[in-house]
Scaffold this motif. Structure first.
Motif, PDB file in Angstrom:
ATOM      1  N   GLU A 572      29.598 113.878  39.141  1.00 40.09           N
ATOM      2  CA  GLU A 572      29.552 113.654  37.699  1.00 40.09           C
ATOM      3  C   GLU A 572      30.596 114.477  36.965  1.00 40.09           C
ATOM      4  O   GLU A 572      30.840 115.640  37.285  1.00 40.09           O
ATOM      5  N   SER A 573      31.182 113.846  35.975  1.00 41.59           N
ATOM      6  CA  SER A 573      32.092 114.558  35.083  1.00 41.59           C
ATOM      7  C   SER A 573      31.281 115.289  34.027  1.00 41.59           C
ATOM      8  O   SER A 573      30.056 115.158  33.960  1.00 41.59           O
ATOM      9  N   GLU A 574      31.983 116.040  33.192  1.00 44.45           N
ATOM     10  CA  GLU A 574      31.306 116.587  32.018  1.00 44.45           C
ATOM     11  C   GLU A 574      30.949 115.433  31.087  1.00 44.45           C
ATOM     12  O   GLU A 574      31.554 114.350  31.134  1.00 44.45           O
ATOM     13  N   LYS A 575      29.987 115.645  30.238  1.00 45.39           N
ATOM     14  CA  LYS A 575      29.579 114.612  29.291  1.00 45.39           C
ATOM     15  C   LYS A 575      30.411 114.760  28.023  1.00 45.39           C
ATOM     16  O   LYS A 575      30.515 115.846  27.450  1.00 45.39           O
ATOM     17  N   HIS A 576      31.004 113.657  27.596  1.00 47.75           N
ATOM     18  CA  HIS A 576      31.834 113.656  26.391  1.00 47.75           C
ATOM     19  C   HIS A 576      31.025 113.078  25.236  1.00 47.75           C
ATOM     20  O   HIS A 576      30.607 111.915  25.279  1.00 47.75           O
ATOM     21  N   ASP A 577      30.805 113.893  24.208  1.00 47.49           N
ATOM     22  CA  ASP A 577      29.996 113.486  23.063  1.00 47.49           C
ATOM     23  C   ASP A 577      30.866 113.388  21.814  1.00 47.49           C
ATOM     24  O   ASP A 577      31.731 114.254  21.568  1.00 47.49           O
ATOM     25  N   PHE A 578      30.608 112.361  21.016  1.00 51.77           N
ATOM     26  CA  PHE A 578      31.371 112.155  19.790  1.00 51.77           C
ATOM     27  C   PHE A 578      30.410 111.815  18.656  1.00 51.77           C
ATOM     28  O   PHE A 578      29.586 110.910  18.779  1.00 51.77           O
ATOM     29  N   LEU A 579      30.531 112.571  17.569  1.00 46.95           N
ATOM     30  CA  LEU A 579      29.747 112.317  16.368  1.00 46.95           C
ATOM     31  C   LEU A 579      30.652 111.623  15.357  1.00 46.95           C
ATOM     32  O   LEU A 579      31.702 112.150  14.984  1.00 46.95           O
ATOM     33  N   ASP A 580      30.250 110.439  14.927  1.00 47.31           N
ATOM     34  CA  ASP A 580      31.091 109.646  14.027  1.00 47.31           C
ATOM     35  C   ASP A 580      30.354 109.330  12.739  1.00 47.31           C
ATOM     36  O   ASP A 580      29.119 109.292  12.695  1.00 47.31           O
ATOM     37  N   TYR A 581      31.125 109.075  11.711  1.00 41.10           N
ATOM     38  CA  TYR A 581      30.565 108.872  10.375  1.00 41.10           C
ATOM     39  C   TYR A 581      31.517 107.970   9.587  1.00 41.10           C
ATOM     40  O   TYR A 581      32.657 107.708  10.001  1.00 41.10           O
ATOM     41  N   GLY A 582      31.066 107.504   8.448  1.00 33.74           N
ATOM     42  CA  GLY A 582      31.942 106.681   7.635  1.00 33.74           C
ATOM     43  C   GLY A 582      31.310 106.302   6.319  1.00 33.74           C
ATOM     44  O   GLY A 582      30.094 106.416   6.120  1.00 33.74           O
TER      45      GLY A 582
END
Length: 900
Positions: A572-582
């Motif tokens: 497993e790779s590291e977990k990539h998290d993204f918080l998005d808004y608009g």
């Protein structure tokens, strides 16, 4: 005196209140006079609207005396506009008959370009299917006329359009684009979307994106009842199509059932060596329990097999013609292609419609989609590249091959299957020199969506929703055909001395057989949860809509093969998290009932795709450093005219996207080495601005004219960072930073940046019509190679400037190729008939009537040209010159339908 005035005011107000009356009518189809359900009826200039019930009946209440205009619109039918005068008595309009427009029968027919059908050079897809469903004047012309020639409105990528089925977003997580092939052939299901927005316009069902939203409601009760049969004949990707649909509508017990199916096929398409074999099915069951609760079950899928065609250099087109396809060859006297796309990703959805109050509704859907999507190609182990357009076969590289090309010796100019089988059968140990493999993606997608619409009061409407989508993908290469061999080594024959070459160190020196996974095998997980809300406020002559979104995306890779070159390929790779808004805003100013000014603005972020996060996912867990979400800023302003005889729109728009990722794959020729790489641009900014003009005029009762103009400029807006992801950099984590790629102000190779269309249509009261349209397309450019715009391009392995470099020579070498402007003529005609309760129609569309085969639909610079010295070699630049796709000339689509 005060009492007298108060009494007068009360009497006046009472008179006004009680003098208000109602306007009623019934909307029916002019073809069969059947009631039309859920049709929007607009009363101008009040801008009050109602929808028809299941009997086609509508009622506008409390209408004050005066002059008004009734406007009725429905997808696939001509608009109905009528002036009315309301007095003190109720006004009964009787039956309003909408004229069916047979041209709409082709809604949802996607005709992808040769470039877009290529499995390796381009993963973009057209959004014509979305545009063709829009009521917007410009969007209709862009879809049916300019869209036939790979024109994209505003130059936006397909990933910036949302397609939704019952609230579930259908865009794929690997590249965020829509695969229209998942429901190709189900035209009777997708023909009339519940909503289509254009550009930044607000949606009732989602936050939306740059390219708009198409929302499809699959309830049988929302579609035409009865039986529909059709047959089509074409010379496009497929030659023939049959479709059948039956819809019971809702019976007295609240049950409704609908089934639809189709087949599209071509033993050989219009391009040599291509075939098409596609099926489609849809089953819908609806149960209305009462006025509050309705449950809908949908099952659908569209399995297909089709072969693709190759791009080529101009050198080869000059020898073989623009219809040349390098992906096939003769085997036992029959044409066989190496590039075959296979796809079947069926979907099931259960949707609950809950009208929990008179003005509020909650729609919730749980969805599951699974299946397999793959594309085949030839692979080889210690053998020569079998492609007929391999650079060593080019006349510019080896002039001894010229005679074979000129004589079209198919044993040389096409894939030589006989040589491939002979090479495999001649191996003493039975191993395969060549094999046919498929790059496969298996997705399991579980999604939930819940959308609220609530009319809070006469002036305020609230829209809100929550969504969750979990995608688990298995991505691998599968051994399809041993081509006469007994087994195939799962070993890299390019491994350096001392390296094992094992694609999976846990299974060394592995012999692979048909059906085995070879070379790469990994999984990805993509989970996204989002919430959005918008509210519409009516204030006198203004409508204001405010919207916002918040989402969280999590992406992870799990390697199942332990590649011999990488320490980070397995696990497993590291977990990539993204918080998005608009946030989005729309303002509408109603000058009067026919003239409007609208303005839209938005700023929001979108998480990277799986392919953005793992550009070399086939081999390792490496990702670009400091990867960020894409930032989108966009605004437009519009003047809209909705007259009884003239409809028009004039628009100015500006859009900027920042921090995008772009990836290309190929070989690079440096002075000291050759390198196979994933070339990754990070932090890419792009800019789109321009104007759109559209006029739709009813010149007489029978003649209609449409004119559109799109004048845009789409460019790179900065100089992004360039990374090479390659096996050569395995010890460095799999990639190396190459520095800046100087791309600013180069044109984006997304579409003709200017498009003009002028058409006339004659429609007879006896239900036949004829139309002709001229289209002019300009400012189309080749896709540029980022490596050529770096310092490395003009410097040797020691970092010294090549002595041959001059400013004039560099400017000439790096000039972006612009395609010639082109004129295209389209024509269409048709007629509908009525035989008692049976309705029949026939329509013919012919694109590129003048058979123009000089139109390049797209092209790209080959990555191979990676140093300045090679770029000055005339023969080298013929061999590794730009590759193109060409339009194949005149095309037609003939459709016949029977409905009862």
């Amino acid at each position: 005196m005060i009492r007298i005035w108060l009494t007068f005011v009360v009497l006046l107000l009472t008179t006004q209140i009680f003098s208000q009356t109602k306007v009623t009518g019934t909307v029916k189809s002019s073809m069969d006079e059947k009631p039309m359900y859920n049709i929007n009826v607009l009363l101008n200039p009040t801008n009050v609207s109602v929808t028809t019930d299941r009997l086609g009946f509508f009622q506008l209440s409390d209408v004050a005396p005066g002059d008004y205009t009734i406007e009725v619109n429905q997808m696939g039918y001509d608009s109905f506009v009528q002036k009315i005068t309301v007095g003190e008595e109720p006004l009964e309009l009787g039956d309003i008959l909408l004229s069916y427009n047979p041209q709409s029968m082709n809604l949802g027919v996607i005709s992808l370009s040769d470039e877009e059908l290529s499995s390796d050079e381009s993963s973009s897809q057209s959004s014509v299917g979305l545009l063709s469903a829009s009521k917007d004047v410009f969007a209709q012309a862009a879809a049916y006329e300019l869209g036939a020639y790979w024109f994209r409105t505003r130059g936006y990528d397909n990933k910036y359009s949302d397609v939704m089925f019952n609230g579930v977003r259908m865009n794929k997580v690997d590249n965020d684009r829509v695969d229209f092939g998942n429901w190709g052939g189900l035209n009777d299901v997708t023909r009339y979307p519940a909503e289509v927005t254009y550009g930044l316009e607000p949606s009732d069902y989602t936050f939306g994106d740059l390219g708009g939203v198409m929302y499809i409601d699959t309830r049988p009760s929302t579609m035409r009842t009865g039986t529909s049969l059709s047959y089509s004949l074409a010379n496009r990707s497929y030659r023939q199509r049959v479709m059948a649909t039956h819809n019971t509508g809702l019976n007295k017990n609240g049950w409704g059932f609908m089934a639809s199916g189709s087949r599209r096929w071509a033993n050989e398409g219009r391009i040599d060596g291509t075939f098409y074999d596609a099926w489609a099915y849809y089953l819908g069951a609806e149960k209305k329990f009462n006025d509050q609760h309705t449950l809908n079950l949908t099952v659908m899928g569209a399995p297909y097999r089709r072969s693709t065609n190759s791009p080529a250099t101009q050198e080869i087109y000059d020898l073989m013609g623009t219809g040349y396809n390098a992906y096939w060859g003769y085997q036992n006297g029959e044409k066989r292609s190496e590039r075959i796309k296979k796809n079947h990703e069926p979907m099931g959805q259960l949707t609950h419609h809950w009208d929990f109050s008179e003005n509020s509704k909650l729609t919730s859907t749980i969805s599951y989609q699974t299946g397999k999507n793959g594309g085949s190609r030839l692979d080889w182990y210690k053998g020569n590249n079998p492609s007929p357009i391999y650079y060593r076969r080019m006349p510019s590289f080896d002039d001894s091959s010229l005679a074979a090309w000129q004589n079209n010796d198919t044993s040389f100019t096409q894939i030589n299957w006989q040589d491939i089988y002979t090479a495999n059968l001649n191996q003493a140990d039975g191993h395969g020199v060549y094999a046919l493999v498929s790059d496969v993606n298996e997705d399991d997608i579980l999604a939930f969506s819940s959308t609220l619409r609530s009319q809070l009061n006469d002036k305020t409407t609230l829209f809100a929703g929550v969504n969750y989508k979990s995608t688990n993908s298995e991505i691998y290469r599968e051994l399809d055909d041993l081509l006469g061999a007994q087994f195939y080594w799962d070993i890299d024959d390019y491994a350096d001395p001392g390296q094992s070459g094992n694609y999976d160190e846990s299974n060394p020196n592995r012999k692979a057989y048909e059906g085995d996974r070879i070379q790469y095998n990994y999984e990805t997980t993509h989970d996204v949860m989002d919430a959005w809300a918008s509210a519409n406020f009516k204030v006198e002559k203004f409508d204001v809509t405010l919207g916002g979104k918040l989402s969280n995306t999590s992406i992870q890779r799990n390697g199942l093969f332990d590649n011999y070159q990488y320490t980070n390929s397995y696990g497993e790779s590291e977990k990539h998290d993204f918080l998005d808004y608009g946030a989005k805003l729309q303002l509408i100013y109603k000058i009067n009932g026919r003239n409007f000014i609208t303005a839209n603005g938005a700023y929001y972020t979108n998480a990277p795709t799986v392919n953005d996060v793992f550009p070399q996912g086939r081999e390792n867990n490496s990702s670009i450093p400091d990867l960020e979400s894409t930032k989108v800023s966009s605004a437009d302003i519009n003047y809209i005219l909705r007259g009884s005889k003239v409809k028009a729109r004039v628009t100015g728009y500006f859009t900027k996207t920042a921090d995008e990722v772009e990836t290309s794959f190929g070989y690079l020729d440096f002075e000291d080495a050759n390198l196979f790489t994933a070339e990754v641009l990070s932090g890419v900014d792009k800019q789109y601005f321009g104007t759109e003009i559209a006029v739709d005029a009813q010149l007489t009762t029978r003649i209609r004219a449409k004119a559109v103009a799109s004048i845009g400029q789409y460019t790179y807006a900065n100089n992004p960072d360039l990374y090479y992801f390659s096996d050569d950099y395995a010890e460095e984590g799999g990639y190396r930073y190459l520095g800046t790629s100087y791309l600013k102000d180069y044109k984006l190779a997304v579409s003709p940046q200017k498009g003009y269309s002028l058409g006339f249509e004659y429609r007879d009261p006896k239900y036949w019509w004829f139309g002709v349209t001229g289209n002019f397309l300009a400012d189309n450019y080749v896709d540029i190679s980022p490596s050529r715009r770096t310092d490395r391009f003009i410097r040797d392995q020691y970092g010294d400037l090549y002595p041959q470099v001059t400013e004039e020579g560099l400017r000439r070498t790096l000039q972006q190729e612009k395609f010639d402007d082109q004129f295209m003529l389209n024509a269409n005609a048709g007629k509908t008939f009525r035989f008692g309760d049976y309705y029949m129609g026939i329509s013919l569309t012919v694109n590129n009537v003048l058979d123009n085969k000089d139109y390049r639909t797209g092209g790209f610079e080959q990555l191979r040209v990676a140093n300045y010295n090679n770029a000055q070699d005339e023969n080298y630049m013929k061999t590794f010159g730009n590759k193109y796709w060409y339009d194949q000339g005149l095309s037609y689509f003939l459709n016949v339908f029977l409905r009862f």
